[in-house]
Structures are given as structure tokens and as C-alpha cells.
Write an enzyme that holds these catalytic residues in place. Structure first.
Site, PDB file in Angstrom:
ATOM      1  N   HIS A 147       0.837  -1.207   0.000  1.00  0.00           N
ATOM      2  CA  HIS A 147       0.000   0.000   0.000  1.00  0.00           C
ATOM      3  C   HIS A 147       0.877   1.265   0.000  1.00  0.00           C
ATOM      4  CE1 HIS A 147      -3.670   2.337   1.210  1.00  0.00           C
ATOM      5  NE2 HIS A 147      -2.715   3.176   1.601  1.00  0.00           N
ATOM      6  N   GLU A 148       1.760   1.350   0.978  1.00  0.00           N
ATOM      7  CA  GLU A 148       2.613   2.547   1.076  1.00  0.00           C
ATOM      8  C   GLU A 148       3.562   2.647  -0.118  1.00  0.00           C
ATOM      9  OE1 GLU A 148       1.808   4.794   3.040  1.00  0.00           O
ATOM     10  OE2 GLU A 148       0.446   3.578   4.267  1.00  0.00           O
ATOM     11  N   HIS A 181       1.904   4.471  -2.852  1.00  0.00           N
ATOM     12  CA  HIS A 181       2.026   5.932  -2.695  1.00  0.00           C
ATOM     13  C   HIS A 181       3.411   6.389  -3.158  1.00  0.00           C
ATOM     14  CE1 HIS A 181      -1.722   6.569  -0.653  1.00  0.00           C
ATOM     15  NE2 HIS A 181      -1.416   5.828   0.387  1.00  0.00           N
TER      16      HIS A 181
HETATM   17 ZN   LIG Z   1      -2.857   5.248   1.753  1.00  0.00          ZN
END
Ligand SMILES: [Zn+2]
Length: 538
Positions: A497-498, A501
Site C-alpha cells: 500500500h505505502e 504511494h
Molecule cells: Zn494510503
């Protein structure tokens, strides 16, 4: 409080020193913010930056910005994108540099000095930002450029920035009366202090709590959790005991595996009551004041609620859309959850537990239910998820999808000694940016996982490309002894997830400091990356 006062005096002295230096037209050369960084890819020289360097750099950065804004406003020429929007964008490069480094460190590597600076600088930054947003002369020029935008031959990026900037100025009070603007400034400054205080209280409460137990209380707990609990107790000078904290990698496996209902209840209560203990770190009054000030501000700005202001520039647009989404999720989730409660209660009754399922029991019985229904033990998955392998898996995925490569950097300043650094290259082998990964929980780090930039992508005034410096921060259990760090499925998803980003920020093509991101859109790249975790190809 004492420390804060001392720091304030030091700051005043250093600011005075700075001003007297300025008379001689020079600045403190020992402050890393006042010269070229001279590091690989110009990353911040973290080991040279000391707490005392931040305030003078902030003050000079804002003073420079104010001077440049004055020039923009006094410019006799007709306002254009270049002499107004672009000039505003470049007016405070030093301020942006020190701000990004400071907040990166304040989130992931804080200490008493940085916390005091954070409390002191937040209202000053709020004041500085409001001076820009509520400057009538500046707004007049922005409005002029905005109204002439159709005939100005702007690039799509310039047009996007201009339209969003104009709308932001309007949304945040540019059209208010002078009197209302003064009230607004006060509210903003007070809110900036309250929100910092709120976060610092949660961190203090997290760091101040430990559940110490003896050997008899370790039944059922995974070996890795027991090992890190021994390390935590040792660090707290209680060798021979075991300690659990309200940090996620400690509390959640504890309440998932400990058969001791009382202990589960105790640590869970400590977790949900952070900031709610009636002590100096209590957040109740702070929260109430934040809510009433936000409501007051919304009214002043002509909005129904704080949510209406926040959501306007996002994809969701208005609270109604958010509630529609949430309610449709609730409708489907609640019957399932209720059914699970019945099934968990059945287990309790079968074991002659003689109690009603409480929130603190949820994780323990959910784990039992999972075992009963699917013969799945989360702990047995962990040996397949060695931290280094998961990280390299994320890198391999980015390589297969986008051709990007990630090579470890050894001689580069790190935001914390635990962090790892990677040079990221494009498919054609050219430099894309620097990525830090900072995996382990510690007292100086806020809870949760996040991605932020120590520097965003942009073009400088000479159209030279400035490449991004990005950091991924997590709160996993540090290695216990020399055992490899093993992750849960949930933690694996968090990395992907990170990392999503980070890919977004690394591939950013912005030309300016000013960016407008719909904050509900930023989750798309991270959702896409998370999706890959359970794909067979991965
Ligand atoms: Zn997030």
C-alpha cells in the site's frame, strides 16, 4: 514546560543573532539549510541537521517569502502567470525545504526539542500561510490572471494550478471582510497548535504505557511476539519480565493470541483510552475545542460544516456522497459482523466461558473461528513473509510493471539509522529519485504507516529537473535477536500500500511546488499495489 521556555529563549537569541548577521549580509554557514547540501542527489544531510538549525531556517525562509510576495504585489506590470503565479510558487524555496525535512523528522524521528519546535512553529506557519491567502493585493492579481486565463496560452498544468489556486483562495477566505479575515487567522493559528498538541499527547500516552507480565502469562503467544516483549521489558529495565505496548505490532497479536481475558481487556482499554485518562495528556478538551473552532470557521467561510470545506476539492465533493458510500458498506457489513458475534459467542459458551463477548475479545475469538472454519492460523503464514523478501517482491513488481529498478545506497544520509535507502531508476536507466524505507516501531515515531516526501519533483527557475526524495514509514516489530523479521498478511499489504504511494510520488512530473491533489484519489495507486499481494503471478 520548562524545556519549551528554554528553547524559546534560545530561539529568540538565535533569531536575533541571525538578524544581526543579516546586517552584515551573511548567514550562519554552519546551518546546513543555508548552503548546498552536497550529498548524493542532494538529499537532506540528516546527520548534520540539528534541532537548533530549524528555527533560524524557518524564520529566514518565511522572511524571504514575505519579501518576494512584497515584490509581486508591488510589480507595476499587468499580472501574468509568470510574474504572479510562478513568482508566488518560487517565493519561498528555503521555507519549503526546511518544512519538508522538519515534518518528515517530526513524524518519524522526534524528540523533546523537535516537539517544542513543532508547537512553536505551527502557529507561525499558519500565520505565514494566511498572510498569503488573505493578502487582498495578491488576490487581486491572482484573480486578474484567472479571469484572463483563456487568452493566456497556458499549458494544461499551468491552467490546472491557476484554477485550483484561485478556488483555494476563495474557499479559504480571500473574499471575506477584513474583520472576518482577522477572526479566521486567529482560528487557524489556534487550530494549528491544538492539532499538534493532540498528536503529541497520543504519542506520549503510547510511549508511557506498558503491560508487564510474567512467564505464566505468555501462554498461546507466538514466539516472535514473546521475543520482542522480552526486548521491550529489557529496554525498560525490567529484565526477566515481558512487556507489551499499545503499538500495533505488540497489542494486536497479544489480543489475538492471549487466552487471558483480563489481560486482553487491560491492554485494549489502554489502547482505546490514549488521551482519555484525565492526566496532562488528556485530549478531551482539545478535541472539543478543535470541533467547535472548525464549526466556527466553516460558518465564517459560508459552509455548512468542516467536512464541506475539506471535501470540496476532493473527488467525493460533499459529505452526502461520503455517507452514501459508508452507509452502503454498513448495510452489507453489519449483518455479517452480527453473525460472527453469534458464532464467537457459541465458542465461548462451548468452552464454558460464562461471559458475553466484549470488544477486547474480538481478535482472540475471531482467530479461533478462523481456525475452526478454515483451518487457517495467521501465525503459520508468517514464515513465508520475510521482511526483506516482501520488500524485494514489491521492487520486482514495480520492475515488471514499469521497468523501474531499486538499488541499495550505502553512503547516503539516512533520516534515521534504521532506515534503508534505494536509488530508483527508470526503465531507461536514468535517475528517477531516492526512496527511503523505515520499517520498525520506536518511541520517536508516530503510530501507523505513511509515505511522504522530503522533496517533491519540480523544475527549478532554470528549468533544471529536481528529482523526488520519498520515504515509506512503517511500525513493524524490530528484529528480536538475530531472527529474521517475519510479517503478517496485513503487514505485507501495508508495505504494498505505502509502496503504491511511493511509486506515485516518485513518478510525479509536476513542474511547480504548488500542487493540487484530490486526497481521496491518492489512495488509488496504493489500492492497485495492494491488489497484487494476493495475485498468483506475484
Ligand atoms: Zn494510503
Amino acid at each position: 514546560m520548562k524545556k519549551y521556555f528554554k528553547l524559546l529563549i534560545i530561539t529568540i537569541i538565535s533569531v536575533m543573532a541571525l538578524y544581526s548577521c543579516k546586517l552584515k549580509q551573511e548567514v550562519d554557514k554552519s546551518n546546513p539549510f543555508f548552503s548546498e547540501f552536497n550529498t548524493p542527489f542532494n538529499v537532506p544531510p540528516f546527520e548534520k541537521i540539528m534541532a537548533k538549525h530549524y528555527m533560524p531556517a524557518f524564520e529566514k525562509g518565511m522572511a524571504d517569502g514575505r519579501k518576494e510576495i512584497e515584490k509581486i504585489v508591488k510589480n507595476k506590470e499587468e499580472p501574468t502567470f509568470a510574474n504572479t503565479i510562478e513568482a508566488l510558487d518560487r517565493c519561498d524555496d528555503l521555507f519549503i525545504t526546511v518544512r519538508d525535512v522538519f515534518y518528515g523528522q517530526a513524524e518519524a524521528n522526534t524528540n523533546d526539542s523537535l516537539q517544542a519546535i513543532e508547537m512553536e512553529i505551527s502557529p507561525k506557519i499558519s500565520e505565514y500561510e494566511d498572510e498569503k491567502k488573505l493578502n487582498p493585493e495578491l488576490f487581486k492579481r491572482i484573480k486578474h490572471v484567472y479571469e484572463k486565463r483563456a487568452d493566456s496560452n497556458l499549458t494544461p498544468e499551468q491552467l490546472f494550478i491557476l484554477e485550483n489556486l484561485y478556488k483555494e483562495y476563495v474557499r479559504l477566505g480571500a473574499n471575506l471582510s477584513k474583520e472576518d479575515q482577522e477572526s479566521l487567522k486567529k482560528i487557524n493559528q489556534r487550530l494549528s497548535v491544538l492539532t499538534v498538541q493532540y498528536d503529541q499527547n497520543v504519542l506520549a500516552e503510547t510511549n508511557n504505557y506498558k503491560l508487564f507480565v510474567g512467564e505464566d502469562d505468555l501462554k498461546g503467544l507466538p514466539e516472535s511476539l514473546v521475543a520482542s516483549a522480552a526486548d521491550i521489558a529489557k529496554a525498560a529495565r525490567q529484565e526477566g519480565k515481558w512487556a507489551f505496548t499499545t503499538q500495533r505490532p505488540s497489542i494486536f497479536p497479544f489480543i489475538q493470541y492471549s487466552p487471558d481475558k483480563e489481560l486482553r481487556h487491560e491492554i485494549f482499554n489502554a489502547y482505546i483510552n490514549r488521551g482519555n485518562n484525565g492526566n496532562e495528556y488528556d485530549n478531551n478538551k482539545i478535541l472539543a475545542e478543535i470541533i467547535s473552532l472548525r464549526a466556527e470557521r466553516a460558518k465564517l467561510l459560508g459552509y455548512k460544516s468542516h467536512s464541506d470545506i475539506v471535501l470540496e476539492p476532493r473527488m467525493a465533493k460533499e459529505p452526502e456522497n461520503v455517507f452514501n458510500l459508508l452507509n452502503s458498506l454498513w448495510e452489507k457489513a453489519i449483518p455479517v459482523a452480527k453473525n460472527e458475534v453469534v458464532e464467537m459467542q457459541k465458542i465461548i459458551d462451548r468452552e464454558k466461558g460464562n461471559f458475553k463477548l466484549e470488544p477486547s475479545d474480538w481478535w482472540y475469538y475471531a482467530e479461533k473461528l478462523r481456525k475452526q472454519k478454515y483451518d487457517l492460523d495467521e501465525e503459520e503464514l508468517k514464515p513465508y513473509f520475510k521482511l526483506d523478501n516482501v520488500r524485494d517482491g514489491a521492487f520486482t513488481l514495480a520492475n515488471k510493471l514499469f521497468g523501474m529498478t531499486f538499488s541499495p545506497m550505502n553512503d547516503v544520509p539516512l533520516p534515521h539509522p534504521d532506515a534503508q535507502a534505494f536509488e530508483v531508476k527508470k526503465a531507461d536507466g536514468s535517475h528517477l529519485g531516492v526512496l527511503y524505507m523505515d520499517f520498525f516501531a520506536r518511541a520517536s515515531k508516530r503510530q501507523g504507516a505513511w509515505c511522504l516526501t522530503y522533496r517533491t519533483h519540480k523544475m527549478d527557475a532554470d528549468q533544471k529537473e529536481i528529482t523526488p526524495v520519498v520515504t515509506n514509514v512503517f511500525n513493524f516489530s524490530p528484529p528480536a535477536g538475530n531472527k529474521p523479521v517475519l510479517l503478517t498478511m496485513d503487514e505485507v499489504s501495508t508495505i504494498f500500500h505505502e509502496f503504491g504511494h511511493a511509486l506515485d510520488m516518485l513518478n510525479n512530473k509536476n513542474s511547480y511546488n504548488t500542487t493540487f491533489v484530490a486526497w481521496d484519489f491518492v489512495e488509488l495507486p496504493s489500492q492497485l499495489m495492494e491488489h497484487w499481494v494476493t495475485e498468483p503471478e506475484m
